[in-house]
Motif scaffolding. Structure first.
Motif, PDB file in Angstrom:
ATOM      1  N   GLN A  41      -2.148 -13.233 -55.487  1.00 48.18           N
ATOM      2  CA  GLN A  41      -1.281 -13.395 -56.656  1.00 48.18           C
ATOM      3  C   GLN A  41      -2.038 -13.016 -57.930  1.00 48.18           C
ATOM      4  O   GLN A  41      -1.485 -12.381 -58.826  1.00 48.18           O
ATOM      5  CB  GLN A  41      -0.780 -14.836 -56.734  1.00 48.18           C
ATOM      6  CG  GLN A  41       0.202 -15.069 -57.846  1.00 48.18           C
ATOM      7  CD  GLN A  41       0.741 -16.497 -57.841  1.00 48.18           C
ATOM      8  OE1 GLN A  41       0.339 -17.334 -57.036  1.00 48.18           O
ATOM      9  NE2 GLN A  41       1.658 -16.761 -58.743  1.00 48.18           N
ATOM     10  N   LEU A  42      -3.307 -13.361 -57.997  1.00 47.06           N
ATOM     11  CA  LEU A  42      -4.135 -12.982 -59.146  1.00 47.06           C
ATOM     12  C   LEU A  42      -4.229 -11.466 -59.256  1.00 47.06           C
ATOM     13  O   LEU A  42      -4.113 -10.904 -60.344  1.00 47.06           O
ATOM     14  CB  LEU A  42      -5.527 -13.613 -59.013  1.00 47.06           C
ATOM     15  CG  LEU A  42      -6.509 -13.382 -60.146  1.00 47.06           C
ATOM     16  CD1 LEU A  42      -5.977 -13.936 -61.468  1.00 47.06           C
ATOM     17  CD2 LEU A  42      -7.850 -14.027 -59.805  1.00 47.06           C
ATOM     18  N   VAL A  43      -4.420 -10.798 -58.124  1.00 48.06           N
ATOM     19  CA  VAL A  43      -4.471  -9.328 -58.112  1.00 48.06           C
ATOM     20  C   VAL A  43      -3.139  -8.762 -58.588  1.00 48.06           C
ATOM     21  O   VAL A  43      -3.092  -7.831 -59.399  1.00 48.06           O
ATOM     22  CB  VAL A  43      -4.804  -8.787 -56.701  1.00 48.06           C
ATOM     23  CG1 VAL A  43      -4.623  -7.280 -56.635  1.00 48.06           C
ATOM     24  CG2 VAL A  43      -6.218  -9.166 -56.293  1.00 48.06           C
ATOM     25  N   ASP A  44      -2.032  -9.325 -58.088  1.00 51.54           N
ATOM     26  CA  ASP A  44      -0.699  -8.826 -58.432  1.00 51.54           C
ATOM     27  C   ASP A  44      -0.352  -9.028 -59.903  1.00 51.54           C
ATOM     28  O   ASP A  44       0.309  -8.185 -60.512  1.00 51.54           O
ATOM     29  CB  ASP A  44       0.370  -9.518 -57.577  1.00 51.54           C
ATOM     30  CG  ASP A  44       0.270  -9.152 -56.101  1.00 51.54           C
ATOM     31  OD1 ASP A  44      -0.374  -8.129 -55.775  1.00 51.54           O
ATOM     32  OD2 ASP A  44       0.810  -9.910 -55.277  1.00 51.54           O
ATOM     33  N   GLU A  45      -0.813 -10.138 -60.487  1.00 51.41           N
ATOM     34  CA  GLU A  45      -0.384 -10.496 -61.840  1.00 51.41           C
ATOM     35  C   GLU A  45      -1.361 -10.124 -62.945  1.00 51.41           C
ATOM     36  O   GLU A  45      -0.980 -10.097 -64.109  1.00 51.41           O
ATOM     37  CB  GLU A  45      -0.111 -12.004 -61.902  1.00 51.41           C
ATOM     38  CG  GLU A  45       1.062 -12.421 -61.036  1.00 51.41           C
ATOM     39  CD  GLU A  45       1.273 -13.922 -60.991  1.00 51.41           C
ATOM     40  OE1 GLU A  45       0.460 -14.674 -61.590  1.00 51.41           O
ATOM     41  OE2 GLU A  45       2.246 -14.355 -60.346  1.00 51.41           O
ATOM     42  N   PHE A  49      -7.939  -7.660 -63.183  1.00 55.26           N
ATOM     43  CA  PHE A  49      -8.445  -8.011 -61.854  1.00 55.26           C
ATOM     44  C   PHE A  49      -8.008  -6.960 -60.832  1.00 55.26           C
ATOM     45  O   PHE A  49      -8.771  -6.570 -59.955  1.00 55.26           O
ATOM     46  CB  PHE A  49      -7.954  -9.405 -61.455  1.00 55.26           C
ATOM     47  CG  PHE A  49      -8.690  -9.977 -60.277  1.00 55.26           C
ATOM     48  CD1 PHE A  49     -10.048 -10.239 -60.339  1.00 55.26           C
ATOM     49  CD2 PHE A  49      -8.026 -10.253 -59.096  1.00 55.26           C
ATOM     50  CE1 PHE A  49     -10.733 -10.764 -59.263  1.00 55.26           C
ATOM     51  CE2 PHE A  49      -8.698 -10.787 -58.008  1.00 55.26           C
ATOM     52  CZ  PHE A  49     -10.062 -11.038 -58.092  1.00 55.26           C
ATOM     53  N   ARG A  50      -6.772  -6.479 -60.957  1.00 54.03           N
ATOM     54  CA  ARG A  50      -6.266  -5.434 -60.068  1.00 54.03           C
ATOM     55  C   ARG A  50      -7.109  -4.169 -60.206  1.00 54.03           C
ATOM     56  O   ARG A  50      -7.454  -3.530 -59.227  1.00 54.03           O
ATOM     57  CB  ARG A  50      -4.793  -5.141 -60.352  1.00 54.03           C
ATOM     58  CG  ARG A  50      -4.171  -4.160 -59.377  1.00 54.03           C
ATOM     59  CD  ARG A  50      -2.664  -3.992 -59.540  1.00 54.03           C
ATOM     60  NE  ARG A  50      -2.190  -3.921 -60.907  1.00 54.03           N
ATOM     61  CZ  ARG A  50      -1.571  -4.908 -61.552  1.00 54.03           C
ATOM     62  NH1 ARG A  50      -1.328  -6.056 -60.965  1.00 54.03           N
ATOM     63  NH2 ARG A  50      -1.166  -4.751 -62.799  1.00 54.03           N
ATOM     64  N   ARG A  51      -7.478  -3.823 -61.433  1.00 55.90           N
ATOM     65  CA  ARG A  51      -8.316  -2.649 -61.675  1.00 55.90           C
ATOM     66  C   ARG A  51      -9.683  -2.827 -61.009  1.00 55.90           C
ATOM     67  O   ARG A  51     -10.215  -1.910 -60.402  1.00 55.90           O
ATOM     68  CB  ARG A  51      -8.452  -2.412 -63.176  1.00 55.90           C
ATOM     69  CG  ARG A  51      -8.926  -1.049 -63.546  1.00 55.90           C
ATOM     70  CD  ARG A  51      -8.827  -0.715 -65.041  1.00 55.90           C
ATOM     71  NE  ARG A  51      -8.726  -1.809 -65.984  1.00 55.90           N
ATOM     72  CZ  ARG A  51      -7.570  -2.262 -66.519  1.00 55.90           C
ATOM     73  NH1 ARG A  51      -6.435  -1.714 -66.179  1.00 55.90           N
ATOM     74  NH2 ARG A  51      -7.570  -3.266 -67.369  1.00 55.90           N
ATOM     75  N   LEU A  52     -10.247  -4.033 -61.100  1.00 62.27           N
ATOM     76  CA  LEU A  52     -11.531  -4.319 -60.459  1.00 62.27           C
ATOM     77  C   LEU A  52     -11.428  -4.122 -58.947  1.00 62.27           C
ATOM     78  O   LEU A  52     -12.322  -3.548 -58.327  1.00 62.27           O
ATOM     79  CB  LEU A  52     -11.973  -5.757 -60.757  1.00 62.27           C
ATOM     80  CG  LEU A  52     -13.209  -6.232 -59.994  1.00 62.27           C
ATOM     81  CD1 LEU A  52     -14.463  -5.596 -60.589  1.00 62.27           C
ATOM     82  CD2 LEU A  52     -13.302  -7.741 -60.002  1.00 62.27           C
ATOM     83  N   VAL A  53     -10.328  -4.577 -58.361  1.00 63.03           N
ATOM     84  CA  VAL A  53     -10.138  -4.491 -56.916  1.00 63.03           C
ATOM     85  C   VAL A  53      -9.884  -3.052 -56.479  1.00 63.03           C
ATOM     86  O   VAL A  53     -10.434  -2.590 -55.482  1.00 63.03           O
ATOM     87  CB  VAL A  53      -8.967  -5.411 -56.477  1.00 63.03           C
ATOM     88  CG1 VAL A  53      -8.546  -5.136 -55.052  1.00 63.03           C
ATOM     89  CG2 VAL A  53      -9.368  -6.868 -56.651  1.00 63.03           C
ATOM     90  N   GLU A  54      -9.074  -2.320 -57.224  1.00 62.51           N
ATOM     91  CA  GLU A  54      -8.620  -0.997 -56.787  1.00 62.51           C
ATOM     92  C   GLU A  54      -9.522   0.158 -57.210  1.00 62.51           C
ATOM     93  O   GLU A  54      -9.554   1.184 -56.535  1.00 62.51           O
ATOM     94  CB  GLU A  54      -7.209  -0.726 -57.323  1.00 62.51           C
ATOM     95  CG  GLU A  54      -6.163  -1.641 -56.741  1.00 62.51           C
ATOM     96  CD  GLU A  54      -4.789  -1.467 -57.378  1.00 62.51           C
ATOM     97  OE1 GLU A  54      -4.685  -0.734 -58.399  1.00 62.51           O
ATOM     98  OE2 GLU A  54      -3.834  -2.058 -56.864  1.00 62.51           O
ATOM     99  N   SER A  55     -10.231   0.028 -58.303  1.00 59.22           N
ATOM    100  CA  SER A  55     -10.953   1.167 -58.861  1.00 59.22           C
ATOM    101  C   SER A  55     -12.296   1.414 -58.175  1.00 59.22           C
ATOM    102  O   SER A  55     -13.119   0.507 -58.050  1.00 59.22           O
ATOM    103  CB  SER A  55     -11.205   0.952 -60.363  1.00 59.22           C
ATOM    104  OG  SER A  55     -11.983   2.017 -60.865  1.00 59.22           O
ATOM    105  N   PRO A  56     -12.538   2.660 -57.772  1.00 57.56           N
ATOM    106  CA  PRO A  56     -13.838   3.005 -57.194  1.00 57.56           C
ATOM    107  C   PRO A  56     -14.914   3.187 -58.274  1.00 57.56           C
ATOM    108  O   PRO A  56     -16.081   3.396 -57.954  1.00 57.56           O
ATOM    109  CB  PRO A  56     -13.564   4.321 -56.467  1.00 57.56           C
ATOM    110  CG  PRO A  56     -12.428   4.933 -57.214  1.00 57.56           C
ATOM    111  CD  PRO A  56     -11.600   3.777 -57.727  1.00 57.56           C
ATOM    112  N   ALA A  57     -14.539   3.089 -59.530  1.00 59.14           N
ATOM    113  CA  ALA A  57     -15.488   3.308 -60.628  1.00 59.14           C
ATOM    114  C   ALA A  57     -16.493   2.165 -60.766  1.00 59.14           C
ATOM    115  O   ALA A  57     -17.576   2.360 -61.315  1.00 59.14           O
ATOM    116  CB  ALA A  57     -14.735   3.489 -61.940  1.00 59.14           C
TER     117      ALA A  57
END
Length: 186
Positions: A41-45, A49-57
């Motif tokens: 839910q934290l990732v979704d909202e 945090f979503r950028r941290l999870v998804e970004s390969p940078a």
């Protein structure tokens, strides 16, 4: 779980399986699932945090520091906190949503549950919902959790998906079959 050709799915399945086995050994499957859902839910909202999870940078060190800070703030169980840190240290945060889905599927199977996606032309009444849940329970020999949606385009009837199985009793499909049969005759 079925083998998948996607590398994300393979990674996610291995991490989910490992976490599930640890949670089962600890007797904390439900608690672990609940905590994973909170982080999902934290990732979704939360866009950051979503950028941290998804970004390969982000480097694994960046991800580990950020996850460690989140874990320190939210104080999950030791199992979930350590798991999140391992996932971050191994640069596998991108697979976190798939890991959560995999864990949930394993937990549901462990509890003897199955998810059914039900599409109807109109919202189901409580009696229809109960009757359908009971019928699906007899069909699968498991406890059924239904996710319902309404699609007026099916005109009537139901479309039920349980895993890879689909039962389509929609009027739209029956009319399409009749139309095809009439074209073959004529």
């Amino acid at each position: 779980m079925a083998q998948s050709s996607s590398p994300v799915s393979g990674v996610a399945e291995r991490y989910a399986q490992s976490l599930f086995e640890l949670a089962r050994d600890e007797g904390s499957i439900d608690a672990t699932e609940s905590e994973l859902l909170q982080y999902q839910q934290l990732v979704d909202e939360n866009a950051d945090f979503r950028r941290l999870v998804e970004s390969p940078a982000f480097t694994s060190d960046n991800q580990l520091r950020a996850i460690s800070a989140v874990v320190a703030e939210t104080r999950p169980s030791g199992l979930v906190g350590n798991f999140l840190k391992v996932v971050a240290a191994n640069r596998r945060l991108f697979a976190f949503p798939s890991i959560v889905r995999g864990f949930r599927a394993m937990a549901a199977e462990h509890r003897g549950e199955v998810d059914a996606e039900v599409v109807s032309a109109h919202p189901l009444s409580d009696d229809q919902r109960r009757e359908l849940r009971d019928a699906l329970g007899r069909y699968t020999s498991k406890t059924v959790t239904m996710r319902e949606s309404v699609d007026p385009a099916i005109l009537g009837g139901l479309v039920v998906r349980i895993g890879s199985r689909q039962i389509d009793t929609s009027l739209r499909t029956k009319l399409s079959s009749l139309k095809l049969a009439l074209k073959e005759v004529g």
